[in-house]
Design an enzyme around this catalytic site. Structure first.
Site, PDB file in Angstrom:
ATOM      1  N   ARG A  23     -19.334   7.589  -9.484  1.00  0.00           N
ATOM      2  CA  ARG A  23     -18.425   6.358  -9.706  1.00  0.00           C
ATOM      3  C   ARG A  23     -17.233   6.382 -10.378  1.00  0.00           C
ATOM      4  O   ARG A  23     -16.430   5.553 -10.425  1.00  0.00           O
ATOM      5  CB  ARG A  23     -19.398   5.295 -10.565  1.00  0.00           C
ATOM      6  CG  ARG A  23     -20.629   4.773  -9.779  1.00  0.00           C
ATOM      7  CD  ARG A  23     -21.061   3.488 -10.293  1.00  0.00           C
ATOM      8  NE  ARG A  23     -21.348   3.545 -11.746  1.00  0.00           N
ATOM      9  CZ  ARG A  23     -22.073   2.258 -12.278  1.00  0.00           C
ATOM     10  NH1 ARG A  23     -21.950   1.268 -11.534  1.00  0.00           N
ATOM     11  NH2 ARG A  23     -21.944   2.293 -13.440  1.00  0.00           N
ATOM     12  N   ASP A  24     -16.893   7.627 -10.937  1.00  0.00           N
ATOM     13  CA  ASP A  24     -15.298   7.758 -11.637  1.00  0.00           C
ATOM     14  C   ASP A  24     -14.995   9.288 -10.954  1.00  0.00           C
ATOM     15  O   ASP A  24     -14.448   9.970 -11.808  1.00  0.00           O
ATOM     16  CB  ASP A  24     -15.578   7.891 -12.990  1.00  0.00           C
ATOM     17  CG  ASP A  24     -13.966   7.517 -13.515  1.00  0.00           C
ATOM     18  OD1 ASP A  24     -13.197   7.077 -12.696  1.00  0.00           O
ATOM     19  OD2 ASP A  24     -13.871   7.659 -14.733  1.00  0.00           O
ATOM     20  N   LEU A  25     -15.354   9.694  -9.893  1.00  0.00           N
ATOM     21  CA  LEU A  25     -14.656  11.097  -9.335  1.00  0.00           C
ATOM     22  C   LEU A  25     -13.288  11.037  -9.172  1.00  0.00           C
ATOM     23  O   LEU A  25     -12.860  10.135  -8.795  1.00  0.00           O
ATOM     24  CB  LEU A  25     -15.335  11.319  -8.003  1.00  0.00           C
ATOM     25  CG  LEU A  25     -16.953  11.955  -8.227  1.00  0.00           C
ATOM     26  CD1 LEU A  25     -17.670  12.069  -7.017  1.00  0.00           C
ATOM     27  CD2 LEU A  25     -16.978  13.232  -9.033  1.00  0.00           C
ATOM     28  N   ASN A  29     -11.675  14.744 -13.415  1.00  0.00           N
ATOM     29  CA  ASN A  29     -13.200  14.925 -13.831  1.00  0.00           C
ATOM     30  C   ASN A  29     -13.593  16.236 -12.962  1.00  0.00           C
ATOM     31  O   ASN A  29     -15.044  16.365 -12.901  1.00  0.00           O
ATOM     32  CB  ASN A  29     -13.963  13.807 -13.767  1.00  0.00           C
ATOM     33  CG  ASN A  29     -13.574  12.653 -14.473  1.00  0.00           C
ATOM     34  OD1 ASN A  29     -13.202  12.954 -15.563  1.00  0.00           O
ATOM     35  ND2 ASN A  29     -13.990  11.584 -13.952  1.00  0.00           N
ATOM     36  N   THR A  62     -11.686   4.654 -11.737  1.00  0.00           N
ATOM     37  CA  THR A  62     -10.207   4.471 -11.923  1.00  0.00           C
ATOM     38  C   THR A  62      -9.731   4.130 -10.668  1.00  0.00           C
ATOM     39  O   THR A  62     -10.210   4.800  -9.564  1.00  0.00           O
ATOM     40  CB  THR A  62      -9.818   6.013 -12.125  1.00  0.00           C
ATOM     41  OG1 THR A  62     -10.249   6.521 -13.266  1.00  0.00           O
ATOM     42  CG2 THR A  62      -8.405   6.256 -12.345  1.00  0.00           C
TER      43      THR A  62
END
Length: 164
Positions: A23-25, A29, A62
């Site tokens: 959910r935040d690739l 990261n 993001t």
């Protein structure tokens, strides 16, 4: 190789039972190890999807790497949000820094209008030196409709031809 490493890592998460959605690739990261391999980092927003037929409804991540289905009053999504984000990361990898990051020149409001409502995506014009099938994979990964995006296991398979 980086693209393949990322695909393997995300496919691993998605094929666990229960599956895990990152959910935040985003490019920030992804770490590069001493042996020059890409590693996925920051699982702070990751979520276990208890059953394959359930949807997740929490908005997070993001915005520049978020899939359009995040941007509603009541988001409803699956692992395909990670596929979308990986498509943008792959675009960044092929750009090799010629653009800072996807949609860097847009406000959050412009991003929602252009990406969600008008199906706008980063330009592939500068990437014509890469194989057409690779660029088509990226386009498939950031398809507007989640069901039209490949699974990350399919992405791994499609990337295999570039590793030989």
């Amino acid at each position: 190789m980086y693209m393949h490493d990322i695909a393997l890592g995300v496919a691993y998460l998605h094929t666990r039972r229960p599956s895990v959605i990152h959910r935040d690739l985003k490019s920030m990261n992804i770490l590069i190890s001493a042996d020059n391999r890409a590693k996925i980092n920051d699982f702070g927003l990751a979520r276990i999807r208890p059953r394959a037929n359930t949807m997740i409804h929490t908005q997070c991540g993001t915005p520049n790497w978020q899939a359009p289905e995040f941007w509603t009053a009541s988001p409803c999504y699956t692992e395909k949000v990670d596929v979308y984000a990986c498509g943008l990361i792959y675009w960044e990898i092929l750009q090799w820094g010629s653009e800072p990051y996807p949609y860097h020149d847009m406000t959050e409001h412009q991003l929602y209008i252009q990406v969600r409502d008008r199906n706008y995506r980063p330009s592939l014009t500068k990437l014509k030196r890469y194989p057409k099938k690779l660029l088509e994979l990226i386009q498939d990964m950031w398809a507007q409709t989640p069901s039209q995006r490949p699974s990350m296991s399919q992405v791994v398979e499609r990337l295999m031809e570039y590793l030989c």
